[in-house]
Design a protein around this motif. Structure first.
Motif, short mmCIF file in Angstrom:
data_model
loop_
_atom_site.label_atom_id
_atom_site.label_comp_id
_atom_site.label_asym_id
_atom_site.label_seq_id
_atom_site.Cartn_x
_atom_site.Cartn_y
_atom_site.Cartn_z
N VAL A 66 0.86 -1.19 0.00
CA VAL A 66 0.00 0.00 0.00
C VAL A 66 0.89 1.22 0.00
O VAL A 66 1.67 1.43 0.92
N PRO A 184 -3.91 3.11 -3.34
CA PRO A 184 -4.01 1.88 -4.13
C PRO A 184 -5.23 1.87 -5.05
O PRO A 184 -6.21 2.57 -4.81
N THR A 218 -6.54 -5.09 -0.86
CA THR A 218 -7.23 -3.86 -0.50
C THR A 218 -8.68 -4.16 -0.15
O THR A 218 -9.57 -3.37 -0.39
N PRO A 222 -7.29 1.24 2.98
CA PRO A 222 -5.84 1.29 3.15
C PRO A 222 -5.44 2.19 4.32
O PRO A 222 -6.10 3.21 4.56
#
Ligand code: FES
Length: 236
Positions: A66, A184, A218, A222
């Motif tokens: 991330v 992300p 994810t 995040p």
């Protein structure tokens, strides 16, 4: 002739009166050859099946790091059109690791998906969800057009025509330190609900979300604990 039941269960093949048995033998040759043949067949099948299984299932367990990157000041973006931003999707490989994101400010009048701190700015991936060609935003038509097979997406990135199987992927965005950060990538279904990122060509409506499972990376929002520091601006 009656057979002694104790001899029937003996470990010796002669006691069990098996054809061709030898004295002292516990496994007859036919059974031995059966076991060896089946074992060899199993090993041969596994040598084909296991690599294919690893190839298919490996990506599911892959964890992507991330990371966040600064893409500008919040005031650089408006609700009515997209700003094109060059972003880094793979670190350390130069231009090959760069891509394009289309970014605008959230417009509550049309952005009806659930609001949170990660979607105050809408950042769309430029990768077509048919086979991955780069799409281009045509401002006059308020459409994203894919040059490869004629895929068309509307202003929000939803499929408006052609072969793409789902809306354009998005990126988490987050405002901090006076800057807009891009995080992300995630995928969305046709109702623009968040899903962990999938590859192009993988629909996630209905059973598609199970046929093309997530990668565990994810699935949760995040963390924002590793934001890079803003650049030093002279005079500030
Ligand atoms: S890759 Fe975009 S329509 Fe085929």
């Amino acid at each position: 002739m009656s057979v002694d039941p104790h001899k029937r269960s003996s470990k010796y093949t002669t006691d069990r009166m098996l054809p061709g048995a030898f004295e002292g033998e516990t496994v007859n040759r036919r059974r031995f050859m059966n076991v060896v043949t089946q074992g060899a067949g199993g090993i041969a099948a596994a040598s084909f099946a296991l690599p294919a299984l690893g190839f298919a299932l490996g990506p599911i367990f892959k964890r992507l790091p991330v990371s966040w990157q600064i893409i500008g000041r919040p005031e650089d973006f408006v609700e009515t059109t997209y700003v094109t931003k060059v972003i880094t999707i793979v670190e350390g490989i130069g231009d090959a690791g760069k891509s394009i994101a289309y970014v605008r400010k959230r417009d509550p009048a049309i952005d009806t998906e659930k609001e949170d701190k990660f979607n105050q700015y809408i950042a769309l991936s430029s990768r077509c969800m048919h086979l991955g060609c780069p799409v281009r935003y045509v401002e006059a038509a308020e459409r994203f057009i894919c040059p490869c097979h004629g895929g068309v997406y509307n202003f929000r990135g939803a499929v408006a025509g052609g072969p793409p199987v789902r809306p354009l992927d998005r990126f988490y965005t987050y405002t901090a330190n006076g800057f807009l950060y891009l995080g992300p990538r995630y995928s969305v279904n046709s109702e623009l609900h968040r899903f962990s990122p999938r590859d192009p060509g993988e629909p996630i409506d209905g059973v598609g979300q199970f046929v093309y499972p997530s990668r565990f990376d994810t699935a949760v929002l995040p963390p924002t604990t590793n934001l890079p520091l803003p650049p030093h601006i002279p005079g500030t």
